[in-house]
Motif scaffolding. Structure first.
Motif, PDB file in Angstrom:
ATOM      1  N   THR A  38      19.893   5.290  -1.619  1.00 30.28           N
ATOM      2  CA  THR A  38      20.057   5.050  -0.179  1.00 30.28           C
ATOM      3  C   THR A  38      18.776   5.349   0.571  1.00 30.28           C
ATOM      4  O   THR A  38      18.346   4.576   1.447  1.00 30.28           O
ATOM      5  N   PHE A  39      18.153   6.470   0.235  1.00 24.11           N
ATOM      6  CA  PHE A  39      16.900   6.855   0.894  1.00 24.11           C
ATOM      7  C   PHE A  39      15.794   5.842   0.614  1.00 24.11           C
ATOM      8  O   PHE A  39      15.041   5.455   1.512  1.00 24.11           O
ATOM      9  N   TRP A  40      15.714   5.398  -0.650  1.00 19.07           N
ATOM     10  CA  TRP A  40      14.684   4.430  -1.011  1.00 19.07           C
ATOM     11  C   TRP A  40      14.892   3.105  -0.277  1.00 19.07           C
ATOM     12  O   TRP A  40      13.944   2.517   0.244  1.00 19.07           O
ATOM     13  N   ALA A  41      16.137   2.641  -0.218  1.00 18.67           N
ATOM     14  CA  ALA A  41      16.435   1.388   0.469  1.00 18.67           C
ATOM     15  C   ALA A  41      16.136   1.499   1.967  1.00 18.67           C
ATOM     16  O   ALA A  41      15.583   0.574   2.571  1.00 18.67           O
ATOM     17  N   TYR A  42      16.492   2.636   2.563  1.00 21.07           N
ATOM     18  CA  TYR A  42      16.226   2.848   3.996  1.00 21.07           C
ATOM     19  C   TYR A  42      14.728   2.842   4.274  1.00 21.07           C
ATOM     20  O   TYR A  42      14.266   2.199   5.229  1.00 21.07           O
ATOM     21  N   GLU A  43      13.973   3.574   3.439  1.00 23.82           N
ATOM     22  CA  GLU A  43      12.518   3.620   3.637  1.00 23.82           C
ATOM     23  C   GLU A  43      11.902   2.241   3.454  1.00 23.82           C
ATOM     24  O   GLU A  43      10.985   1.856   4.189  1.00 23.82           O
ATOM     25  N   TYR A  44      12.399   1.482   2.508  1.00 25.97           N
ATOM     26  CA  TYR A  44      11.851   0.147   2.246  1.00 25.97           C
ATOM     27  C   TYR A  44      12.129  -0.786   3.416  1.00 25.97           C
ATOM     28  O   TYR A  44      11.261  -1.543   3.851  1.00 25.97           O
ATOM     29  N   ILE A  45      13.346  -0.744   3.949  1.00 27.33           N
ATOM     30  CA  ILE A  45      13.705  -1.605   5.079  1.00 27.33           C
ATOM     31  C   ILE A  45      12.878  -1.246   6.306  1.00 27.33           C
ATOM     32  O   ILE A  45      12.387  -2.122   7.025  1.00 27.33           O
ATOM     33  N   SER A  67       9.919  -0.010   6.435  1.00 26.12           N
ATOM     34  CA  SER A  67       8.498  -0.360   6.271  1.00 26.12           C
ATOM     35  C   SER A  67       8.316  -1.807   5.816  1.00 26.12           C
ATOM     36  O   SER A  67       7.229  -2.163   5.365  1.00 26.12           O
ATOM     37  N   LEU A  68       9.363  -2.617   5.951  1.00 26.43           N
ATOM     38  CA  LEU A  68       9.305  -3.978   5.430  1.00 26.43           C
ATOM     39  C   LEU A  68       8.229  -4.815   6.122  1.00 26.43           C
ATOM     40  O   LEU A  68       7.511  -5.581   5.466  1.00 26.43           O
ATOM     41  N   GLN A  69       8.089  -4.650   7.431  1.00 19.42           N
ATOM     42  CA  GLN A  69       7.077  -5.420   8.158  1.00 19.42           C
ATOM     43  C   GLN A  69       5.671  -5.027   7.708  1.00 19.42           C
ATOM     44  O   GLN A  69       4.821  -5.900   7.479  1.00 19.42           O
ATOM     45  N   GLN A  70       5.415  -3.729   7.597  1.00 17.31           N
ATOM     46  CA  GLN A  70       4.118  -3.275   7.103  1.00 17.31           C
ATOM     47  C   GLN A  70       3.884  -3.748   5.668  1.00 17.31           C
ATOM     48  O   GLN A  70       2.775  -4.121   5.300  1.00 17.31           O
ATOM     49  N   GLU A  71       4.956  -3.714   4.883  1.00 13.98           N
ATOM     50  CA  GLU A  71       4.856  -4.154   3.492  1.00 13.98           C
ATOM     51  C   GLU A  71       4.437  -5.616   3.410  1.00 13.98           C
ATOM     52  O   GLU A  71       3.547  -5.993   2.641  1.00 13.98           O
ATOM     53  N   TRP A  72       5.107  -6.454   4.199  1.00 10.40           N
ATOM     54  CA  TRP A  72       4.807  -7.885   4.173  1.00 10.40           C
ATOM     55  C   TRP A  72       3.382  -8.150   4.659  1.00 10.40           C
ATOM     56  O   TRP A  72       2.657  -8.959   4.080  1.00 10.40           O
ATOM     57  N   THR A  73       2.969  -7.453   5.723  1.00 10.53           N
ATOM     58  CA  THR A  73       1.611  -7.623   6.239  1.00 10.53           C
ATOM     59  C   THR A  73       0.581  -7.247   5.188  1.00 10.53           C
ATOM     60  O   THR A  73      -0.407  -7.951   4.977  1.00 10.53           O
ATOM     61  N   PHE A  74       0.821  -6.128   4.526  1.00  9.21           N
ATOM     62  CA  PHE A  74      -0.109  -5.675   3.498  1.00  9.21           C
ATOM     63  C   PHE A  74      -0.187  -6.667   2.339  1.00  9.21           C
ATOM     64  O   PHE A  74      -1.273  -7.047   1.903  1.00  9.21           O
ATOM     65  N   LEU A  75       0.963  -7.082   1.822  1.00 12.87           N
ATOM     66  CA  LEU A  75       0.981  -7.991   0.679  1.00 12.87           C
ATOM     67  C   LEU A  75       0.417  -9.367   1.043  1.00 12.87           C
ATOM     68  O   LEU A  75      -0.214 -10.018   0.196  1.00 12.87           O
ATOM     69  N   HIS A  76       0.616  -9.789   2.275  1.00 11.72           N
ATOM     70  CA  HIS A  76       0.173 -11.120   2.691  1.00 11.72           C
ATOM     71  C   HIS A  76      -1.323 -11.157   2.994  1.00 11.72           C
ATOM     72  O   HIS A  76      -2.010 -12.125   2.655  1.00 11.72           O
ATOM     73  N   ARG A  77      -1.849 -10.098   3.622  1.00 12.58           N
ATOM     74  CA  ARG A  77      -3.222 -10.134   4.117  1.00 12.58           C
ATOM     75  C   ARG A  77      -4.234  -9.502   3.166  1.00 12.58           C
ATOM     76  O   ARG A  77      -5.428  -9.801   3.248  1.00 12.58           O
ATOM     77  N   SER A  78      -3.797  -8.627   2.293  1.00 11.45           N
ATOM     78  CA  SER A  78      -4.744  -7.973   1.387  1.00 11.45           C
ATOM     79  C   SER A  78      -5.089  -8.889   0.222  1.00 11.45           C
ATOM     80  O   SER A  78      -4.276  -9.717  -0.202  1.00 11.45           O
TER      81      SER A  78
END
Length: 297
Positions: free
Chosen positions: A30-37, A39-50
């Protein structure tokens, strides 16, 4: 309701330990899923732009292997199975994911420590040899113990999962090694910080040091906790926090990496402090390979 007249005290204690383990794994997921959701926008930005580099691959492994680890643990805890051999297989799979996760998250900070020391040959070779010895020893101890120790399940209806019946001495050694490795990396970071603190005051440098110290402190705390639980507790209690350590450290490693990437993304290399900071991490010819990739990977 199960009473002591129906089952022995040992069976009831084992069943309670498996229930607690299931609660912990559910909370972790639950904690992992919450943290992932969150930070999802930051995650997508990082994966897309890096850009794609080896460190970005390391980030992806550290970020997504926990999903596999949690799925394995939840399956082991909630799917009824009285076959000890099958239980051993699933536990070994989970241990493999834990080892991969520990190696990946720790590799971030081994690379950072080497960069802080300007890729000093002695430091790099020492870190490489120590890391290889740590990985080989941890894998050998973990799987050797799993191969020789029996597994037990609860005979109480409604309680699934299994636990490893083994000598406590075998359980705490990998965490003792992890503690020693984290302590050595922290010492190297502090020595480097003391030596260069007056001459290097760039913001990126300060954040990098804070990240390292925070990560090592968390790793040391978890390692001590797991050593104590492995030595003093029994049944499934002795392993209830093992995977939690690697999950939390993976979250710290990836979130700190994204933070450093965002800082570098908004930093102008023309800034004098940043130029001096970059030179602290590498020679001019290799500058882009070490500090800049922390922002670009």
């Amino acid at each position: 309701m199960v009473t002591e007249t129906e089952y022995s005290n040992s069976a009831i204690a084992a069943g309670k330990s498996l229930q607690l383990l299931a609660y912990i794994y559910t909370s972790m997921a639950t904690f992992w899923a919450y943290e992932y959701i969150c930070s999802l926008q930051q995650e997508w930005t990082f994966l897309h732009r890096s850009r794609w580099t080896k460190v970005k691959v390391l980030y992806i492994l550290t970020r997504y292997v926990p999903f596999l680890l949690l799925i394995t643990n939840l399956y082991t805890c909630f799917v009824p199975d009285d076959n000890p051999s099958k239980c051993r297989t699933w536990v070994n799979i989970g241990s493999g994911f834990s080892i991969i996760l520990g190696i990946c998250s720790q590799s971030f900070f081994i690379l950072r420590t080497c960069a802080l020391w300007n890729n000093n040959r002695i430091v790099v070779v020492s870190m490489l040899l120590v890391s290889i010895a740590f990985v080989v020893t941890s894998i050998s101890i973990s799987f050797a113990a799993s191969a020789t120790a029996p597994f037990a399940t609860s005979h109480i209806p409604g309680i699934a999962g299994c636990y490893q019946v083994m000598s406590n001495i075998q359980l705490f050694i990998p965490f003792l090694l992890y503690f020693a490795l984290a302590l050595g990396l922290m010492a190297l970071t502090l020595i480097r910080a003391i030596k260069s603190w007056r001459t290097t005051n760039g913001r990126l440098y300060v954040v990098l040091l804070k990240h390292n110290i925070s990560y090592y402190a968390c790793g040391l705390l978890f390692s001590v906790t797991n050593i104590v639980t492995s030595l003093l507790l029994h049944y499934a209690y002795h392993a209830m926090l093992h995977d939690l350590q690697f999950i939390v450290l993976a979250i710290l490693a990836t979130s700190m990496h994204r933070h450093l990437w965002q800082m570098d993304l908004h930093t102008h290399v023309s800034d004098a402090n940043v130029r001096f900071l970059l030179s602290e991490f590498s020679t001019p010819d290799r500058m882009a390979e070490y500090l800049v990739p922390w922002g670009e990977v």
